[in-house]
Design a protein around this motif. Structure first.
Motif, PDB file in Angstrom:
ATOM      1  N   TYR A  36       1.013  -1.170  -0.173  1.00 27.11           N
ATOM      2  CA  TYR A  36       0.100  -0.272  -0.101  1.00 27.11           C
ATOM      3  C   TYR A  36       0.655   1.089  -0.099  1.00 27.11           C
ATOM      4  O   TYR A  36       0.411   2.423  -0.244  1.00 27.11           O
ATOM      5  CB  TYR A  36      -0.872  -0.229   1.053  1.00 27.11           C
ATOM      6  CG  TYR A  36      -2.118  -0.684   1.370  1.00 27.11           C
ATOM      7  CD1 TYR A  36      -2.862  -0.171  -0.175  1.00 27.11           C
ATOM      8  CD2 TYR A  36      -2.549  -1.840   1.802  1.00 27.11           C
ATOM      9  CE1 TYR A  36      -4.271  -0.416  -0.303  1.00 27.11           C
ATOM     10  CE2 TYR A  36      -3.654  -2.751   1.846  1.00 27.11           C
ATOM     11  CZ  TYR A  36      -4.857  -1.617   0.552  1.00 27.11           C
ATOM     12  OH  TYR A  36      -5.944  -2.382   0.610  1.00 27.11           O
ATOM     13  N   ASN A  72       1.345   4.378  -2.711  1.00 28.85           N
ATOM     14  CA  ASN A  72       0.042   4.535  -3.751  1.00 28.85           C
ATOM     15  C   ASN A  72      -0.443   5.823  -2.163  1.00 28.85           C
ATOM     16  O   ASN A  72      -0.173   7.098  -2.536  1.00 28.85           O
ATOM     17  CB  ASN A  72      -1.482   3.475  -3.257  1.00 28.85           C
ATOM     18  CG  ASN A  72      -1.918   4.109  -4.160  1.00 28.85           C
ATOM     19  OD1 ASN A  72      -1.847   5.140  -4.569  1.00 28.85           O
ATOM     20  ND2 ASN A  72      -3.056   2.922  -4.123  1.00 28.85           N
ATOM     21  N   TYR A  73      -0.020   5.124  -0.957  1.00 24.07           N
ATOM     22  CA  TYR A  73       0.064   6.721   0.047  1.00 24.07           C
ATOM     23  C   TYR A  73       0.580   7.067   0.316  1.00 24.07           C
ATOM     24  O   TYR A  73       0.242   8.522   0.261  1.00 24.07           O
ATOM     25  CB  TYR A  73       0.268   5.879   1.203  1.00 24.07           C
ATOM     26  CG  TYR A  73      -1.473   4.569   1.952  1.00 24.07           C
ATOM     27  CD1 TYR A  73      -1.650   3.751   1.208  1.00 24.07           C
ATOM     28  CD2 TYR A  73      -2.448   5.778   2.374  1.00 24.07           C
ATOM     29  CE1 TYR A  73      -2.913   3.530   1.846  1.00 24.07           C
ATOM     30  CE2 TYR A  73      -3.616   5.912   2.804  1.00 24.07           C
ATOM     31  CZ  TYR A  73      -3.592   4.044   2.310  1.00 24.07           C
ATOM     32  OH  TYR A  73      -5.462   4.133   2.170  1.00 24.07           O
ATOM     33  N   THR A  95       2.452   8.427  -3.062  1.00 23.38           N
ATOM     34  CA  THR A  95       2.441   9.206  -3.859  1.00 23.38           C
ATOM     35  C   THR A  95       0.686  10.084  -3.774  1.00 23.38           C
ATOM     36  O   THR A  95       1.095  11.636  -4.141  1.00 23.38           O
ATOM     37  CB  THR A  95       2.476   8.467  -5.034  1.00 23.38           C
ATOM     38  OG1 THR A  95       3.146   7.003  -5.338  1.00 23.38           O
ATOM     39  CG2 THR A  95       1.958   9.166  -6.058  1.00 23.38           C
ATOM     40  N   ASN A  96      -0.385   9.755  -3.110  1.00 26.56           N
ATOM     41  CA  ASN A  96      -0.870  10.345  -2.947  1.00 26.56           C
ATOM     42  C   ASN A  96      -1.123  11.148  -1.837  1.00 26.56           C
ATOM     43  O   ASN A  96      -1.277  12.466  -2.102  1.00 26.56           O
ATOM     44  CB  ASN A  96      -2.058   9.620  -2.744  1.00 26.56           C
ATOM     45  CG  ASN A  96      -3.195   9.153  -4.316  1.00 26.56           C
ATOM     46  OD1 ASN A  96      -3.154   9.940  -4.782  1.00 26.56           O
ATOM     47  ND2 ASN A  96      -2.550   7.979  -4.068  1.00 26.56           N
ATOM     48  N   TYR A  97       0.153  11.075  -0.558  1.00 21.82           N
ATOM     49  CA  TYR A  97      -0.524  12.127   0.317  1.00 21.82           C
ATOM     50  C   TYR A  97       0.927  12.452   0.573  1.00 21.82           C
ATOM     51  O   TYR A  97       1.742  12.082   1.844  1.00 21.82           O
ATOM     52  CB  TYR A  97      -1.257  10.994   1.782  1.00 21.82           C
ATOM     53  CG  TYR A  97      -2.456  11.023   1.430  1.00 21.82           C
ATOM     54  CD1 TYR A  97      -3.424  11.807   1.296  1.00 21.82           C
ATOM     55  CD2 TYR A  97      -2.894   9.903   1.801  1.00 21.82           C
ATOM     56  CE1 TYR A  97      -4.818  11.396   0.949  1.00 21.82           C
ATOM     57  CE2 TYR A  97      -3.849   9.279   1.364  1.00 21.82           C
ATOM     58  CZ  TYR A  97      -4.697  10.239   0.948  1.00 21.82           C
ATOM     59  OH  TYR A  97      -6.274   9.783   0.779  1.00 21.82           O
ATOM     60  N   PRO A  98       1.653  12.706  -0.580  1.00 28.03           N
ATOM     61  CA  PRO A  98       3.407  13.195  -0.067  1.00 28.03           C
ATOM     62  C   PRO A  98       3.717  13.995   1.796  1.00 28.03           C
ATOM     63  O   PRO A  98       4.729  13.827   2.003  1.00 28.03           O
ATOM     64  CB  PRO A  98       4.055  13.967  -0.605  1.00 28.03           C
ATOM     65  CG  PRO A  98       2.445  15.055  -1.554  1.00 28.03           C
ATOM     66  CD  PRO A  98       0.990  13.649  -1.431  1.00 28.03           C
TER      67      PRO A  98
END
Lengths: 464, 299
Positions: A136, A139-140, A142-145
């Motif tokens: 996971y 994804n995390y 990338t989305n919540y830098p």
């Protein structure tokens, strides 16, 4: 008429207010899933843990003292002992050091906590460090830098850590995670049952899946036991079998299901196995652990090595298990990894220097690494990926449950052979639809049609 | 001067009334309406995490859901539950209410409590209990095997039709008693003399039930219908805990799929999830409106 219009408005208002639950779930206020959700993750705790105490999301996540760090983890038989080991190891350089381990009921609770914090923009609910699943994390990040602090300046020698493991936590060329457990897959067999049917552990090492199915049918006919079981509600079998082939379900960031011959052949093995009673596809995680493995219905277990504590719960089978490599389509010995997690520093961490120093000293392969990994192995059965730490004597010890086989050294050796295959942020979407395809084919559908449908749906979901 | 400032008695009472209302109103607005408006705004956005932005075109999420085979499947599943389960449940409830309304019945209170008790059980725990009862090695299979009805254990939750059947059975068990209580209350409002009159006129039990009880209960029946439709369209706990949507997503409900898009499966897509929530809202509103229209014969 007026009254009718009014009543319609009232009715919709009523349903609207009842729906508010839904609406606000889509908002950021909903509480994270309760422990009923605990079952499906690859790294899920043994079922007993699902009922374990539930840490409230707003539990005290702050670390008070100058020498204290807080961390989320989820398995008190597995990764929590590893963290305790690291705490103890770090106390040799910082005697006042304290690690405040906050137990979550499942890995998905940690994911939901990050989702909530990131979407509300309020990171204050996060602890200093979180344990996070490897599949996971890309994804995390990338989305919540903004939710993470990288480990670039922590002074960790990355070449000392397993390359396959590190490939998950390296995002955009930056290292974010300190690895904890190695997810190297094991294929364990009950040697006594194999013997009963006229086979040895060597007969199931380096064989083709076809031959494996033959043996499986034989075992089923003679002993009534399945040769393998898998949680078919979070079915990692296709992924692990593909990795053992050195292949991926992904190609250039896109799902590669249609026209992927290896995938098709592998799925056919699973489908044939399930139809012939060789593979037991369980409806959920607890059926997998409690009914199939602890319920002693299987002669083989194939999963990440974190499944070993579950197997060890059947003490009367001690000494009867042996671990070997994975069959492949061609008959060469296969290696795969599944699951595993790493530690990540959140942006809410008030003492990033301490956190980095702690991670580098312990799990990152620093001076405390041997003490950390030795205790993690002894108390939690956690097998690391740190190459220098695996030279330790503890790793060479034979394990009684596996008839004296030095499984830890074997697993570390196997881990070095795990091929790096293309990964995707949409790993779990692919898993969901591949497993649905398997179910549908078993129930009479056509594999090509199902693969096309699965690929279309994954592509659709990737379109957001 | 002073006299002018003084409010009249009526005005004072009105002001007091508003004072009482304002707190509740403010709370409903903040807790319920504000999130709803926010959800509506969110439903016009798309993307995840840092890429969360306005959708282009603005109704992107609303178009997308009709192209989403999984969502359409979940809509289909939900309607299947609705069409099969709601009528069975309400008919059972009304029959039970009729039985338990009998004046001469001994231990009425006990029976009523028994039928109502399932409603006191939490949704998650009853789902988990049904899951273990219907597990492959579970109680139902054991009993059926012992009674020689089946020779091999049935994988109840592993096959589409049986899994749906289990969910429907679970729903009926959980909610029949709840609806029965409404009918009981309705029945107790019907004067006994009405029935006596019917008896004198020579109506049999069936006619009494069909021509007297049902019309007199109509408002209650409509209410239970709306509540049941509403509840079924938002079905969540059973889908998540009993089957987790499986096998092959053939038992997943709309709310479960919405949940999967917001939590459950990796990074959240809140825009799309909100849009789907509004689709559910519109469905509920339409069905409730139809129900009221059909049920209301007053003008």
């Amino acid at each position: 008429m007026k009254r009718k219009a009014l009543s319609i408005i009232l009715a919709s208002a009523m349903s609207l207010s009842l729906l508010a639950g839904c609406g606000s779930a889509a908002e950021q206020t909903a509480a994270p899933a309760d422990d009923a959700q605990a079952q499906t993750e690859t790294e899920a705790a043994p079922a007993a843990d699902a009922a374990a105490e539930e840490a409230a999301p707003t539990a005290d996540v702050a670390s008070e003292g100058e020498h204290e760090l807080s961390v989320y983890a989820w398995d008190k038989n597995f990764n929590i002992p590893a963290l305790e080991a690291a705490e103890k190891a770090y106390q040799t350089v910082d005697p006042d050091f304290k690690l405040n381990i906050i137990e979550q009921s499942a890995s998905s609770d940690v994911e939901n906590a990050v989702t909530l914090a990131a979407n509300s923009g309020d990171y204050s609910q996060l602890p200093d460090i979180v344990l996070f699943q490897d599949h996971y994390i890309q994804n995390y990040v990338t989305n919540y830098p903004d939710a993470w602090i990288d480990l670039e300046d922590a002074g960790i020698d990355w070449s000392n850590l397993g390359a396959e493991k590190i490939s998950y936590s390296t995002i955009g060329g930056k290292h974010y995670g300190a690895p904890v457990d190695n997810g190297t897959a094991i294929f364990a067999y009950r040697t006594d049952i194999l013997e009963e049917c006229g086979y040895t552990i060597d007969d199931v090492t380096g064989i083709t899946w076809e031959r494996w199915l033959e043996i499986g049918r034989d075992v089923k006919a003679k002993t009534g036991k399945y040769l393998l079981s898998m949680d078919h509600n979070g079915d990692d079998l296709p992924y692990m079998m593909m990795q053992a082939e050195g292949q991926s379900q992904w190609k250039d960031g896109q799902p590669y299901f249609v026209g992927n011959d290896t995938l098709k052949q592998i799925l056919e093995v699973i489908i044939t196995g399930a139809k012939d009673g060789v593979i037991y596809l369980c409806n959920d995680w607890s059926e997998y652990t409690d009914t199939s493995i602890i319920g002693d219905q299987v002669a083989g277990v194939f999963n990440g090595n974190w499944i070993i504590p579950t197997m060890e719960q059947v003490s009367e089978n001690s000494g009867k298990w042996a671990i070997t490599t994975i069959p492949t389509l061609s008959g060469k010995e296969g290696y795969a990894a599944n699951g595993g997690s790493s530690l990540y520093i959140t942006s809410n961490c008030s003492k990033p220097e301490l956190a980095k120093a702690f991670l580098a000293y312990t799990f990152g392969g620093g001076e405390g690494a041997i003490a950390t990994y030795d205790d993690a192995l002894r108390n939690g059965g956690v097998i690391g990926t740190c190459i220098s730490a695996s030279k330790s004597d503890v790793y060479q010890e034979g394990v009684d449950f596996f008839n004296g086989q030095s499984i830890y050294a074997d697993i570390v050796a196997m881990g070095a052979n795990v091929p790096v295959v293309e990964q995707s942020d949409y790993h779990y979407n692919a898993r969901t639809y591949i497993q649905a395809a398997i179910t549908n084919v078993i129930n009479g559908s056509d594999l090509d049609t199902e693969l096309q449908g699965a690929e279309d749906q994954v592509k659709f979901e990737m379109g957001q | 001067m002073e006299k002018k400032k003084k409010m009249s008695l009526v005005a004072k009472q009105r002001a007091a009334g508003w004072m009482f209302l304002i707190l509740a109103t403010a709370m409903i607005v903040v807790m319920s309406f504000y999130p709803m408006v926010q959800a509506l705004i969110t439903s016009f956005k798309t993307g995840t995490g840092k890429n969360f932005k306005w959708a282009d075109p603005w109704n992107y999420n609303y178009i997308r859901m009709f192209q989403d085979k999984m969502f359409m499947k979940s809509v289909g599943n939900t309607f299947l539950y609705l069409i099969i389960q709601v009528p069975i449940m309400l008919i059972l409830a009304i029959l039970l209410a009729q039985l338990l309304n009998n004046k001469d019945l001994k231990f009425r209170g006990l029976f009523r409590t028994c039928v109502f008790l399932p409603c006191a059980v939490s949704l998650v725990s009853y789902s988990l209990i049904f899951k273990s009862i219907f597990a492959t090695q579970g109680l139902v299979n054991m009993i059926l095997t012992k009674m020689h009805i089946i020779s091999e254990n049935i994988n109840w939750l592993g096959q589409t039709n049986t899994a749906r059947f289990v969910i429907i059975i679970a729903l009926i068990w959980r909610w029949t008693g709840y609806n029965m209580v409404f009918y009981l209350a309705g029945l107790q409002n019907i004067e006994y003399s009405v029935y006596e009159a019917a008896k004198i006129d020579g109506a049999n039990a069936w006619k009494t039930f069909w021509y007297m009880t049902v019309p007199l209960l109509k408002p209650v029946i409509i209410m239970t219908f709306i509540m049941s439709i509403n509840g079924t369209l938002q079905l969540f706990d059973e889908s998540v805990n009993l089957t987790n949507g499986g096998p092959a997503n053939t038992t997943i409900t709309m709310s479960h799929y919405i949940y999967n898009n917001s939590f459950g499966q990796g990074v959240a897509n809140f825009g799309y999830a909100s849009a789907m929530s509004f689709f559910v809202l519109i469905l509920v509103a339409i069905l409730a409106a139809i129900n009221l229209k059909v049920g209301d014969t007053r003008d």
